[in-house]
Design an enzyme around this catalytic site. Structure first.
Site, PDB file in Angstrom:
ATOM      1  N   TYR A 150     -49.415  25.533  34.539  1.00 50.40           N
ATOM      2  CA  TYR A 150     -48.290  26.387  34.213  1.00 50.40           C
ATOM      3  C   TYR A 150     -47.642  25.987  32.886  1.00 50.40           C
ATOM      4  O   TYR A 150     -46.999  26.811  32.229  1.00 50.40           O
ATOM      5  CB  TYR A 150     -47.219  26.306  35.309  1.00 50.40           C
ATOM      6  CG  TYR A 150     -47.466  27.191  36.520  1.00 50.40           C
ATOM      7  CD1 TYR A 150     -48.641  27.916  36.680  1.00 50.40           C
ATOM      8  CD2 TYR A 150     -46.509  27.293  37.517  1.00 50.40           C
ATOM      9  CE1 TYR A 150     -48.860  28.716  37.790  1.00 50.40           C
ATOM     10  CE2 TYR A 150     -46.713  28.095  38.633  1.00 50.40           C
ATOM     11  CZ  TYR A 150     -47.880  28.802  38.770  1.00 50.40           C
ATOM     12  OH  TYR A 150     -48.078  29.595  39.872  1.00 50.40           O
ATOM     13  N   GLY A 151     -47.775  24.722  32.527  1.00 49.40           N
ATOM     14  CA  GLY A 151     -47.088  24.229  31.335  1.00 49.40           C
ATOM     15  C   GLY A 151     -47.474  24.913  30.043  1.00 49.40           C
ATOM     16  O   GLY A 151     -46.722  24.877  29.066  1.00 49.40           O
ATOM     17  N   ASP A 183     -46.932  24.578  43.553  1.00 49.96           N
ATOM     18  CA  ASP A 183     -47.178  24.031  42.219  1.00 49.96           C
ATOM     19  C   ASP A 183     -48.405  24.745  41.683  1.00 49.96           C
ATOM     20  O   ASP A 183     -49.089  25.476  42.417  1.00 49.96           O
ATOM     21  CB  ASP A 183     -47.406  22.512  42.294  1.00 49.96           C
ATOM     22  CG  ASP A 183     -47.694  21.888  40.933  1.00 49.96           C
ATOM     23  OD1 ASP A 183     -47.051  22.302  39.946  1.00 49.96           O
ATOM     24  OD2 ASP A 183     -48.565  21.007  40.836  1.00 49.96           O
ATOM     25  N   SER A 184     -48.720  24.503  40.427  1.00 40.41           N
ATOM     26  CA  SER A 184     -49.916  25.117  39.872  1.00 40.41           C
ATOM     27  C   SER A 184     -51.184  24.391  40.305  1.00 40.41           C
ATOM     28  O   SER A 184     -52.283  24.920  40.143  1.00 40.41           O
ATOM     29  CB  SER A 184     -49.844  25.143  38.344  1.00 40.41           C
ATOM     30  OG  SER A 184     -49.803  23.830  37.821  1.00 40.41           O
ATOM     31  N   CYS A 205     -42.843  21.951  40.863  1.00 43.00           N
ATOM     32  CA  CYS A 205     -43.430  22.078  39.531  1.00 43.00           C
ATOM     33  C   CYS A 205     -42.290  22.141  38.537  1.00 43.00           C
ATOM     34  O   CYS A 205     -41.386  22.977  38.680  1.00 43.00           O
ATOM     35  CB  CYS A 205     -44.283  23.349  39.457  1.00 43.00           C
ATOM     36  SG  CYS A 205     -44.850  23.781  37.789  1.00 43.00           S
ATOM     37  N   ASN A 206     -42.300  21.259  37.555  1.00 43.20           N
ATOM     38  CA  ASN A 206     -41.226  21.252  36.566  1.00 43.20           C
ATOM     39  C   ASN A 206     -41.225  22.509  35.717  1.00 43.20           C
ATOM     40  O   ASN A 206     -40.165  23.065  35.416  1.00 43.20           O
ATOM     41  CB  ASN A 206     -41.351  20.021  35.669  1.00 43.20           C
ATOM     42  CG  ASN A 206     -40.840  18.762  36.316  1.00 43.20           C
ATOM     43  OD1 ASN A 206     -39.710  18.354  36.140  1.00 43.20           O
ATOM     44  ND2 ASN A 206     -41.713  18.120  37.103  1.00 43.20           N
ATOM     45  N   GLU A 245     -56.085  16.594  36.165  1.00 42.82           N
ATOM     46  CA  GLU A 245     -56.810  17.609  36.924  1.00 42.82           C
ATOM     47  C   GLU A 245     -58.327  17.481  36.761  1.00 42.82           C
ATOM     48  O   GLU A 245     -59.091  17.849  37.650  1.00 42.82           O
ATOM     49  CB  GLU A 245     -56.360  19.008  36.493  1.00 42.82           C
ATOM     50  CG  GLU A 245     -54.935  19.376  36.901  1.00 42.82           C
ATOM     51  CD  GLU A 245     -54.834  19.825  38.356  1.00 42.82           C
ATOM     52  OE1 GLU A 245     -55.884  19.998  39.002  1.00 42.82           O
ATOM     53  OE2 GLU A 245     -53.699  19.980  38.827  1.00 42.82           O
ATOM     54  N   CYS A 253     -43.067  16.075  35.003  1.00 46.28           N
ATOM     55  CA  CYS A 253     -44.128  16.937  35.520  1.00 46.28           C
ATOM     56  C   CYS A 253     -44.572  16.288  36.811  1.00 46.28           C
ATOM     57  O   CYS A 253     -44.706  15.048  36.866  1.00 46.28           O
ATOM     58  CB  CYS A 253     -45.289  17.030  34.530  1.00 46.28           C
ATOM     59  SG  CYS A 253     -46.753  17.872  35.201  1.00 46.28           S
ATOM     60  N   THR A 254     -44.807  17.059  37.851  1.00 49.49           N
ATOM     61  CA  THR A 254     -45.134  16.453  39.131  1.00 49.49           C
ATOM     62  C   THR A 254     -46.504  15.780  39.146  1.00 49.49           C
ATOM     63  O   THR A 254     -46.817  15.023  40.066  1.00 49.49           O
ATOM     64  CB  THR A 254     -45.045  17.488  40.272  1.00 49.49           C
ATOM     65  OG1 THR A 254     -45.823  18.647  39.946  1.00 49.49           O
ATOM     66  CG2 THR A 254     -43.602  17.882  40.516  1.00 49.49           C
ATOM     67  N   HIS A 255     -47.321  16.021  38.128  1.00 49.73           N
ATOM     68  CA  HIS A 255     -48.574  15.274  37.992  1.00 49.73           C
ATOM     69  C   HIS A 255     -48.318  13.834  37.553  1.00 49.73           C
ATOM     70  O   HIS A 255     -49.073  12.926  37.906  1.00 49.73           O
ATOM     71  CB  HIS A 255     -49.485  15.930  36.945  1.00 49.73           C
ATOM     72  CG  HIS A 255     -50.133  17.198  37.371  1.00 49.73           C
ATOM     73  ND1 HIS A 255     -49.451  18.379  37.498  1.00 49.73           N
ATOM     74  CD2 HIS A 255     -51.432  17.484  37.686  1.00 49.73           C
ATOM     75  CE1 HIS A 255     -50.291  19.342  37.858  1.00 49.73           C
ATOM     76  NE2 HIS A 255     -51.494  18.819  37.987  1.00 49.73           N
TER      77      HIS A 255
END
Length: 260
Positions: A43-44, A11-12, A74-75, A153, A185-187
């Protein structure tokens, strides 16, 4: 290549750890390699070309570590780079974070479903296109929510600011009448508790658990036993602190960078 078969995840940044946590519960003894591309997060907000370039270099690294199944955790990378990675690395089994979730939505009873995602994910139309093929009668209401990743983040979880920003997005009229909500989004699973207080009668889709189950079904090497290795492209005190605080990860993170 190592003889021990491993699962790779990338993932980012912090979000992919929600998938890793679910996978550790599902396959606790299987050796894994996690790579967080913190140097290039998020990345988004990157172009598809950049996401593909970053993703290929990471997959090359994970393959060299003996990873024969790789989770694109990561989506944005799943949407922008998933098909390209499958073409470039035919020897690798890939699990992205979009297809298993779309399959769950297609099976569900809800007809009107909301999606919160990064700009890259929403721009790609990946969720809508794939849901259209599986369940054309369902309606997907997609909303770009670019403030959520940097908010997470930068350590604003649990401060009240996260609730204010999320509430702002959830009040968007495009989400009116939804019966389920996909954290695209994985976040975003880190916002589940806050979201559920605002979502009256709306089912929150547990994306990490769904993806982990897809990995379980695809994993062909149950005899493999080992530890998890943690890698980052840029080690920062804030990332390490959040990994420890939120996920209980007190690992010796390795900094692994690739030549430009």
């Amino acid at each position: 290549m190592s003889e021990v078969k491993k699962i790779g995840l990338f993932d980012s940044g912090l979000g992919g750890l929600t998938v890793l946590r679910a996978l550790e519960r599902a396959l606790p003894d299987v050796p894994k390699v996690y790579y967080g591309d913190t140097l290039h997060l998020p990345y988004g907000d990157k172009s598809d070309e950049a996401i593909v370039r970053y993703s290929k270099r990471i997959v090359e690294f994970l393959v060299a570590q003996g990873c024969e199944l790789i989770v694109i955790a990561c989506n944005s990378a799943s949407a922008a780079a998933g098909k390209e990675l499958e073409r470039a690395f035919p020897q690798v089994a890939f699990i992205n974070v979009i297809d298993p979730v779309v399959s769950e939505v297609a099976r569900g009873a809800e007809q009107r479903v909301g999606l919160l995602g990064t700009r890259a994910t929403v721009r790609s139309g990946a969720y809508a296109d794939r849901l259209l093929k599986l369940a054309p009668e369902k309606e997907l209401c997609s909303l770009s929510t670019p403030l959520l990743v940097p908010l997470i983040e930068d350590g604003f979880l649990g401060t009240g600011i996260d609730a204010q920003v999320l509430n702002h997005y959830l009040k968007d009229e495009r989400l009116d009448g939804i019966e389920a909500l996909v954290p695209g989004c994985t976040h975003y699973p880190l916002l589940e508790k806050v979201a559920e207080e605002m979502l009256d009668g709306v089912r929150w889709i547990d994306a990490p658990a769904i993806v982990a189950q897809a990995v379980v079904e695809a994993w062909d090497y149950p005899e493999a036993v080992g530890l998890t290795r943690y890698c980052l492209s840029d080690k920062t005190d804030s990332f390490l602190a959040m990994a420890a605080q939120i996920f209980g990860i007190h690992a010796d993170w390795e900094r692994v960078r690739f030549p430009d």
